[in-house]
Design a protein around this motif. Structure first.
Motif, PDB file in Angstrom:
ATOM      1  N   LEU A  29      25.691  87.739  32.848  1.00 12.62           N
ATOM      2  CA  LEU A  29      24.538  87.397  32.019  1.00 12.62           C
ATOM      3  C   LEU A  29      24.837  87.629  30.542  1.00 12.62           C
ATOM      4  CD1 LEU A  29      21.509  86.554  32.041  1.00 12.62           C
ATOM      5  CD2 LEU A  29      20.970  88.991  32.142  1.00 12.62           C
ATOM      6  N   LYS A  30      25.425  88.777  30.225  1.00 12.55           N
ATOM      7  CA  LYS A  30      25.745  89.096  28.825  1.00 12.55           C
ATOM      8  C   LYS A  30      26.790  88.123  28.272  1.00 12.55           C
ATOM      9  CE  LYS A  30      24.354  91.728  26.370  1.00 12.55           C
ATOM     10  NZ  LYS A  30      23.338  91.520  25.278  1.00 12.55           N
ATOM     11  N   ALA A  31      27.817  87.808  29.055  1.00 10.46           N
ATOM     12  CA  ALA A  31      28.852  86.876  28.603  1.00 10.46           C
ATOM     13  C   ALA A  31      28.256  85.505  28.309  1.00 10.46           C
ATOM     14  CB  ALA A  31      29.962  86.766  29.647  1.00 10.46           C
ATOM     15  N   ARG A  32      27.410  85.012  29.201  1.00  5.68           N
ATOM     16  CA  ARG A  32      26.779  83.699  28.984  1.00  5.68           C
ATOM     17  C   ARG A  32      25.872  83.725  27.747  1.00  5.68           C
ATOM     18  NH1 ARG A  32      25.811  83.709  34.925  1.00  5.68           N
ATOM     19  NH2 ARG A  32      27.393  82.363  35.836  1.00  5.68           N
ATOM     20  N   GLU A  33      25.133  84.810  27.581  1.00  8.29           N
ATOM     21  CA  GLU A  33      24.234  84.948  26.433  1.00  8.29           C
ATOM     22  C   GLU A  33      25.031  84.919  25.120  1.00  8.29           C
ATOM     23  OE1 GLU A  33      22.294  88.829  24.450  1.00  8.29           O
ATOM     24  OE2 GLU A  33      21.717  88.511  26.538  1.00  8.29           O
ATOM     25  N   LEU A  34      26.123  85.674  25.072  1.00  9.99           N
ATOM     26  CA  LEU A  34      26.925  85.755  23.849  1.00  9.99           C
ATOM     27  C   LEU A  34      27.681  84.459  23.562  1.00  9.99           C
ATOM     28  CD1 LEU A  34      28.356  89.352  24.378  1.00  9.99           C
ATOM     29  CD2 LEU A  34      26.705  88.660  22.614  1.00  9.99           C
ATOM     30  N   ALA A  35      28.082  83.751  24.611  1.00  8.60           N
ATOM     31  CA  ALA A  35      28.940  82.570  24.467  1.00  8.60           C
ATOM     32  C   ALA A  35      28.171  81.260  24.331  1.00  8.60           C
ATOM     33  CB  ALA A  35      29.878  82.480  25.661  1.00  8.60           C
ATOM     34  N   GLN A  36      26.872  81.304  24.521  1.00 12.43           N
ATOM     35  CA  GLN A  36      26.077  80.083  24.585  1.00 12.43           C
ATOM     36  C   GLN A  36      26.306  79.157  23.399  1.00 12.43           C
ATOM     37  OE1 GLN A  36      21.889  80.790  25.033  1.00 12.43           O
ATOM     38  NE2 GLN A  36      21.478  78.681  25.600  1.00 12.43           N
ATOM     39  N   GLY A  37      26.762  77.936  23.707  1.00  8.65           N
ATOM     40  CA  GLY A  37      26.926  76.893  22.701  1.00  8.65           C
ATOM     41  C   GLY A  37      28.117  77.039  21.773  1.00  8.65           C
ATOM     42  N   LEU A  38      29.003  78.003  22.050  1.00  3.80           N
ATOM     43  CA  LEU A  38      30.123  78.253  21.144  1.00  3.80           C
ATOM     44  C   LEU A  38      31.434  77.700  21.694  1.00  3.80           C
ATOM     45  CD1 LEU A  38      29.368  81.974  20.197  1.00  3.80           C
ATOM     46  CD2 LEU A  38      28.787  79.915  18.888  1.00  3.80           C
ATOM     47  N   GLU A  39      32.296  77.281  20.766  1.00  2.00           N
ATOM     48  CA  GLU A  39      33.655  76.904  21.128  1.00  2.00           C
ATOM     49  C   GLU A  39      34.442  78.181  21.425  1.00  2.00           C
ATOM     50  OE1 GLU A  39      34.774  73.796  21.524  1.00  2.00           O
ATOM     51  OE2 GLU A  39      32.781  73.037  20.994  1.00  2.00           O
ATOM     52  N   GLN A  40      35.618  78.046  22.043  1.00  2.00           N
ATOM     53  CA  GLN A  40      36.353  79.190  22.559  1.00  2.00           C
ATOM     54  C   GLN A  40      36.640  80.280  21.518  1.00  2.00           C
ATOM     55  OE1 GLN A  40      40.514  78.932  24.050  1.00  2.00           O
ATOM     56  NE2 GLN A  40      39.591  79.508  26.021  1.00  2.00           N
ATOM     57  N   VAL A  41      37.126  79.917  20.347  1.00  2.00           N
ATOM     58  CA  VAL A  41      37.461  80.930  19.343  1.00  2.00           C
ATOM     59  C   VAL A  41      36.205  81.655  18.859  1.00  2.00           C
ATOM     60  CG1 VAL A  41      38.382  81.322  17.018  1.00  2.00           C
ATOM     61  CG2 VAL A  41      39.616  79.834  18.610  1.00  2.00           C
ATOM     62  N   GLU A  42      35.148  80.914  18.561  1.00  2.00           N
ATOM     63  CA  GLU A  42      33.893  81.547  18.132  1.00  2.00           C
ATOM     64  C   GLU A  42      33.293  82.394  19.241  1.00  2.00           C
ATOM     65  OE1 GLU A  42      32.376  81.900  15.113  1.00  2.00           O
ATOM     66  OE2 GLU A  42      34.291  81.091  14.452  1.00  2.00           O
ATOM     67  N   MET A  43      33.444  81.928  20.479  1.00  2.00           N
ATOM     68  CA  MET A  43      32.979  82.687  21.627  1.00  2.00           C
ATOM     69  C   MET A  43      33.695  84.035  21.697  1.00  2.00           C
ATOM     70  SD  MET A  43      33.500  81.544  25.620  1.00  2.00           S
ATOM     71  CE  MET A  43      32.987  79.875  25.252  1.00  2.00           C
ATOM     72  N   ALA A  44      35.017  84.005  21.573  1.00  2.00           N
ATOM     73  CA  ALA A  44      35.809  85.239  21.616  1.00  2.00           C
ATOM     74  C   ALA A  44      35.420  86.167  20.476  1.00  2.00           C
ATOM     75  CB  ALA A  44      37.299  84.911  21.554  1.00  2.00           C
ATOM     76  N   HIS A  49      32.802  91.088  18.603  1.00  2.00           N
ATOM     77  CA  HIS A  49      31.873  91.798  17.716  1.00  2.00           C
ATOM     78  C   HIS A  49      30.813  92.556  18.509  1.00  2.00           C
ATOM     79  CE1 HIS A  49      33.229  89.169  14.193  1.00  2.00           C
ATOM     80  NE2 HIS A  49      33.536  90.415  13.909  1.00  2.00           N
ATOM     81  N   PHE A  50      30.357  91.991  19.611  1.00  2.00           N
ATOM     82  CA  PHE A  50      29.382  92.698  20.446  1.00  2.00           C
ATOM     83  C   PHE A  50      29.969  94.012  20.961  1.00  2.00           C
ATOM     84  CE2 PHE A  50      28.098  93.732  24.783  1.00  2.00           C
ATOM     85  CZ  PHE A  50      26.781  94.105  24.550  1.00  2.00           C
ATOM     86  N   VAL A  51      31.167  93.954  21.533  1.00  2.00           N
ATOM     87  CA  VAL A  51      31.767  95.170  22.089  1.00  2.00           C
ATOM     88  C   VAL A  51      32.092  96.161  20.974  1.00  2.00           C
ATOM     89  CG1 VAL A  51      33.694  96.119  23.437  1.00  2.00           C
ATOM     90  CG2 VAL A  51      32.643  93.954  24.124  1.00  2.00           C
ATOM     91  N   ALA A  83      37.731 102.247  27.951  1.00  2.00           N
ATOM     92  CA  ALA A  83      36.567 101.692  28.643  1.00  2.00           C
ATOM     93  C   ALA A  83      36.038 100.472  27.899  1.00  2.00           C
ATOM     94  CB  ALA A  83      35.496 102.767  28.780  1.00  2.00           C
ATOM     95  N   LYS A  84      36.012 100.545  26.579  1.00  2.00           N
ATOM     96  CA  LYS A  84      35.566  99.403  25.789  1.00  2.00           C
ATOM     97  C   LYS A  84      36.512  98.217  25.978  1.00  2.00           C
ATOM     98  CE  LYS A  84      33.581  99.850  21.843  1.00  2.00           C
ATOM     99  NZ  LYS A  84      33.070 100.101  20.504  1.00  2.00           N
ATOM    100  N   SER A  85      37.809  98.489  26.120  1.00  2.00           N
ATOM    101  CA  SER A  85      38.761  97.398  26.347  1.00  2.00           C
ATOM    102  C   SER A  85      38.545  96.777  27.729  1.00  2.00           C
ATOM    103  CB  SER A  85      40.206  97.852  26.142  1.00  2.00           C
ATOM    104  OG  SER A  85      40.623  98.747  27.138  1.00  2.00           O
ATOM    105  N   ASN A  86      38.104  97.575  28.704  1.00  2.00           N
ATOM    106  CA  ASN A  86      37.764  97.020  30.023  1.00  2.00           C
ATOM    107  C   ASN A  86      36.582  96.065  29.910  1.00  2.00           C
ATOM    108  OD1 ASN A  86      39.763  98.603  31.205  1.00  2.00           O
ATOM    109  ND2 ASN A  86      38.344 100.204  31.842  1.00  2.00           N
ATOM    110  N   LEU A  87      35.577  96.453  29.116  1.00  2.00           N
ATOM    111  CA  LEU A  87      34.413  95.592  28.933  1.00  2.00           C
ATOM    112  C   LEU A  87      34.785  94.307  28.198  1.00  2.00           C
ATOM    113  CD1 LEU A  87      31.419  94.919  29.091  1.00  2.00           C
ATOM    114  CD2 LEU A  87      31.063  96.342  27.042  1.00  2.00           C
ATOM    115  N   LEU A  88      35.560  94.414  27.127  1.00  2.00           N
ATOM    116  CA  LEU A  88      35.959  93.213  26.394  1.00  2.00           C
ATOM    117  C   LEU A  88      36.735  92.271  27.311  1.00  2.00           C
ATOM    118  CD1 LEU A  88      35.996  91.652  23.717  1.00  2.00           C
ATOM    119  CD2 LEU A  88      38.079  92.890  23.112  1.00  2.00           C
ATOM    120  N   ALA A  89      37.637  92.817  28.100  1.00  2.58           N
ATOM    121  CA  ALA A  89      38.411  91.988  29.037  1.00  2.58           C
ATOM    122  C   ALA A  89      37.499  91.305  30.049  1.00  2.58           C
ATOM    123  CB  ALA A  89      39.469  92.833  29.745  1.00  2.58           C
ATOM    124  N   ALA A  90      36.531  92.026  30.590  1.00  2.97           N
ATOM    125  CA  ALA A  90      35.638  91.455  31.600  1.00  2.97           C
ATOM    126  C   ALA A  90      34.807  90.308  31.021  1.00  2.97           C
ATOM    127  CB  ALA A  90      34.725  92.540  32.166  1.00  2.97           C
TER     128      ALA A  90
END
Length: 193
Positions: A29-44, A49-51, A83-90
């Motif tokens: 849910l969080k990944a979809r919310e953050l990535a909504q409507g963005l191209e890959q680089v902007e999504m990343a 920035h969220f993490v 732990a933060k790197s685990n979240l960013l990876a997920a």
């Protein structure tokens, strides 16, 4: 900037695991919310920035609670760099962006400690990102041109490993999973790869 060395098959950097648990509904849910409507680089960049900014570093907030799994880090809102790197990876892997794990050996108090960060595969290249979290003496940034990590390895005995692993270091995961306090984890984290 280091010449980064991919240690595994590119598809391995998209794998689900116990700690990179992007099968968790809250992660999705969080990944979809953050990535909504963005191209890959902007999504990343948005996910990074969220993490970095919304998930606190446990030491910075004085928390002694240990988190490890990505879903746990998201739920609790904090974690050590690993732990933060685990979240960013997920979050990034759920959005099909290959993401790996990188390490540095840094001076810490009277000795050394491993620091964890990530590498992401964007536009056909690997870029290291450090979502540790900024503070007065730390200014990590999303950059595909010049690395802007949280820490530089300038002191004698420090090391900046060029390797990109598809899985987090087992000794680090074991420390995060075994010990009940951040203080105990910091005493048992490896000092080198």
């Amino acid at each position: 900037m280091l010449s980064l060395i991919q240690k595994d098959n590119l598809n391995d950097y998209l794998e689900l695991s116990e700690v990179v648990d992007y099968n968790n509904p809250e992660i999705q849910l969080k990944a979809r919310e953050l990535a909504q409507g963005l191209e890959q680089v902007e999504m990343a960049k948005t996910i990074y920035h969220f993490v970095r900014d919304e998930i606190d570093h446990s030491l910075d907030i004085g928390s002694d609670e240990v988190t490890c799994r990505a879903s746990e880090v998201l739920k609790k809102g904090h974690g050590l760099c690993f732990a933060k790197s685990n979240l960013l990876a997920a979050l990034l892997r759920f959005m099909e962006i290959p993401t790996g794990f990188c390490y540095q050996t840094l001076t810490h108090e009277d000795g050394f400690v491993i620091h964890g960060l990530n590498a992401v595969y964007l536009s056909g290249e690997w870029f290291r990102l450090d979502a540790r979290g900024n503070r007065d003496d730390v200014d990590a940034q999303f950059s595909m041109d010049n690395e802007k990590l949280a820490f530089s390895t300038l002191e004698e005995g420090e090391d900046d490993y060029p390797y990109i692993f598809s899985k987090p270091d087992k000794r680090v995961v074991n420390a995060l999973s075994t010990w009940g306090s951040v203080d105990e984890v910091m005493k048992t984290i490896p000092t080198a790869l």
